[in-house]
Design an enzyme around this catalytic site. Structure first.
Site, PDB file in Angstrom:
ATOM      1  CG  ASP A 262      -6.436  -3.677  -3.581  1.00  0.00           C
ATOM      2  OD1 ASP A 262      -7.240  -2.739  -3.410  1.00  0.00           O
ATOM      3  OD2 ASP A 262      -5.232  -3.585  -3.303  1.00  0.00           O
TER       4      ASP A 262
ATOM      5  CG  HIS B 225      -5.801  -1.987   0.000  1.00  0.00           C
ATOM      6  ND1 HIS B 225      -4.839  -2.079  -0.987  1.00  0.00           N
ATOM      7  CD2 HIS B 225      -5.292  -1.156   0.949  1.00  0.00           C
ATOM      8  CE1 HIS B 225      -3.798  -1.320  -0.644  1.00  0.00           C
ATOM      9  NE2 HIS B 225      -4.051  -0.767   0.518  1.00  0.00           N
ATOM     10  CG  ASP B 226      -7.421  -4.773   5.424  1.00  0.00           C
ATOM     11  OD1 ASP B 226      -6.497  -3.946   5.361  1.00  0.00           O
ATOM     12  OD2 ASP B 226      -8.277  -4.783   6.323  1.00  0.00           O
TER      13      ASP B 226
ATOM     14  NE  ARG C 158      -8.521   2.348  10.892  1.00  0.00           N
ATOM     15  CZ  ARG C 158      -7.491   1.765  10.313  1.00  0.00           C
ATOM     16  NH1 ARG C 158      -6.909   2.357   9.292  1.00  0.00           N
ATOM     17  NH2 ARG C 158      -7.028   0.621  10.739  1.00  0.00           N
TER      18      ARG C 158
ATOM     19  CB  SER D 210      -0.936  -0.050   1.209  1.00  0.00           C
ATOM     20  OG  SER D 210      -1.962   0.880   1.068  1.00  0.00           O
TER      21      SER D 210
END
Lengths: 205, 379
Positions: free
Chosen positions: B320, B353-354, B226, B158
């Site tokens: 992602d 994405h994680d 967040r 990332s």
């Protein structure tokens, strides 16, 4: 089990013939490089600049394990990520029968590489012909063990078919090496009927 | 034979520079930081030839604490504990691993919370806007301080991947290889849009007070930022699998606007946890640095990598959608067009994405294999 062993033998013959064609220090792109065995041995024995293209994640991870540079891509999406003339040789070994448009891929690979090296199973080989003629059913052989409805080999061709396609799309055949696991003499005598496999070296006219 | 790092006690280290004319850090924005502190951690031992050093670049809200604990009573281990340690992919018996907190952050390196030497007060919003390249400038100083001439590899996921790419562009001679995971050569307009809304959430919180908050923190603004960010790190499929439409500790809808669904409760939890450990101003600076990241503002990415000469491993994840595989394929294409040796894997994953933090087994194996080949090349 027997078909698996035969396949591995045929593949080794295939690799040996292709490996002989590649000169020391050449740059080589291997399309559908599988587990990277061919590129690894070429790197070790001929110090080539290697790059593989592979769709299966499992194979790809194995390539990296062997230190072979490899790019995850689907050959059906074309070779747009590679610029023209960026390799001395582009290899397409036992893969052409599984792509959606062999004609397009052949055109592209002869742009990206100075020469293309194509190997494939000849469906004009006598045992396949006899199956179709006498059994009246699509051939199922040791090398092509699938049924017509589940085979990944959607574009089977004879040696004659391949020659014809090359002339249709403006590719020159530099060399034609018909071969079998044992009977090379017969294979050379009447390739389209007696050679189970063939390696072609091609280039743009 | 994996020895766990649970009992590994790691000490944070500090490196400061500047404090004199021209000794600080010149930044892309035109300003400079007169005094800079870099807080970092190291794992394993640097070998005699200094050829086994790896730089790990952390992501947006990450930090230098990769593995182990700071003290025996620490409740949590480092964020990459599964990757870094004896016998792990980043094997501390073989490699010397360095991870530093980026400048502009809030984990110990110079950032908006640091004291401005000119005023004797915290910088807050007077901190200069920094870029990904500025982050790598700080890391380069640390590299020199540690006496390392060339990294065996620079790795990051990332925002960490952006730094790894930047290293190969800014300091090609100092980079032995690059592992760029779930990243991009330029932030997409969609990602910029999410960053913008996240920052607006913070800046619209009255407690933010133009960055001059003291005890009353802009908690709700930062938590919303967040939560928004967190949505972009997941995928539709991972949310379906993990939460579905399940309700949180209730049988029926409440028919009001309190939390009903598990996903709502999960996001709120993520938001609350985050405000405990992250500074709102730093979040503004970090996201801005990502917004500005573009290795090829003129569109010629091939040219951008023209000076790079180390091999690359590029990894993307199929689900992602924040830094989608196309972003990685552009990088691969540009590298290929420079005849740079590159391996690329589009890893199958439902985690979004994680995945770069969650697909530890496949990714760990891949990186371990890649590192082994790079080390063999060096020898």
């Amino acid at each position: 089990m027997a078909s698996g062993v035969d396949n591995i033998r045929a593949e080794q013959r295939d690799f040996a013939i292709i490996a002989d064609l590649i000169p020391h220090g050449a740059s080589v792109l291997d399309l559908g490089c599988g587990n990277g065995d061919l590129l690894r041995s070429l790197r070790e024995e001929k110090d080539i600049y290697a790059c593989g293209v592979e769709l299966s994640q499992e194979n790809l991870l194995e390539c990296v394990r062997k230190g072979v540079p490899v790019i995850h891509a689907d050959l059906n999406d074309g070779l747009g990520d590679f610029s023209d003339d960026s390799f001395d040789f582009v290899i397409l070994s036992r893969t052409i029968q599984a792509v959606a448009r062999p004609d397009r891929l052949l055109r592209e690979m002869t742009k990206v590489g100075k020469q293309g090296v194509v190997s494939f199973l000849n469906i004009g080989y006598a045992p396949s012909r006899f199956q179709l003629m006498f059994r009246g059913r699509m051939p199922v052989t040791k090398a092509l063990p699938y049924a017509w409805y589940n085979t990944p080999n959607i574009h089977l061709a004879t040696i004659k078919d391949f020659r014809f396609l090359c002339s249709e799309i403006g590719l020159r055949i530099i060399e034609e090496i018909p071969f079998g696991p044992k009977h090379n003499l017969l294979a050379r005598l009447w390739p389209n009927l007696l050679a189970p496999s063939c390696v072609f070296i091609i280039e743009n006219k | 034979m994996k020895i766990d790092t649970l009992n590994l006690i790691i000490e944070g280290k500090e490196f400061s520079f500047g404090g004199g004319e021209g000794n600080g850090l010149q930044l892309d924005c035109g300003r400079s930081l007169p005094e800079v502190n870099i807080s970092y951690e190291t794992y394993g031992e640097l070998d005699d030839s200094k050829s086994n050093a790896i730089l790990v670049c952390h992501a947006l809200t990450g930090n230098s604490h990769l593995a182990g604990r700071h003290s025996p009573d620490d409740s949590a281990v480092g964020w990459w504990n599964c990757m870094v340690g004896p016998g792990k992919p980043f094997d501390t018996d073989q490699y010397f691993i360095v991870c530093s907190n980026v400048i502009g952050g809030c984990m110990g390196s110079t950032g908006p919370c640091s004291i401005n030497p000119d005023t004797g007060k915290p910088y807050r919003m007077d901190f200069p806007v920094i870029t990904i390249a500025d982050m790598t400038r700080g890391q380069k100083k640390l590299m020199e301080h540690l006496g390392i001439g060339k990294w065996l590899s620079v790795v990051g996921g990332s925002m960490g991947g952006m730094q790894a790419l930047q290293w190969s562009v800014s300091y090609p001679e100092s980079v032995g290889s690059v592992m760029a995971i779930a990243t991009t050569s330029h932030l997409s307009p969609q990602a910029i849009a999410f960053d913008w809304v996240g920052r607006l959430a913070i800046m619209s919180d009255p407690a933010w007070n133009n960055g001059n908050y003291e005890d009353d923190l802009p908690e709700s603004g930062l938590a919303i930022a967040r939560m928004l960010g967190h949505i972009t790190y997941l995928s539709d499929e991972s949310m379906r699998r993990k939460f579905g439409r399940r309700l949180q500790e209730k049988e029926n809808y409440s028919f009001d606007f309190s939390k009903d669904f598990q996903i709502e409760s999960y996001l709120e939890h993520q938001g609350h946890q985050f405000v405990e450990r992250f500074d709102a101003n730093s979040y503004l600076y970090m996201t801005r640095a990502m917004d500005y990241f573009d290795l090829a503002p003129d569109g010629d990415l091939r040219e951008a990598f023209a000076q790079s000469n180390s091999p690359f491993l590029v990894v993307s994840f199929s689900s992602d959608w924040l830094f989608p595989p196309e972003n990685s394929r552009e990088i691969v294409k540009a590298l290929r067009n420079n005849n740079i040796e590159v391996s690329y894997c589009e890893m199958e994953s439902a985690y979004g994405h994680d995945a770069f933090l969650l697909e530890t087994e496949t990714l760990g194996g891949l990186m371990a294999d890649y590192l082994r080949a790079r080390k063999a090349d060096m020898e």
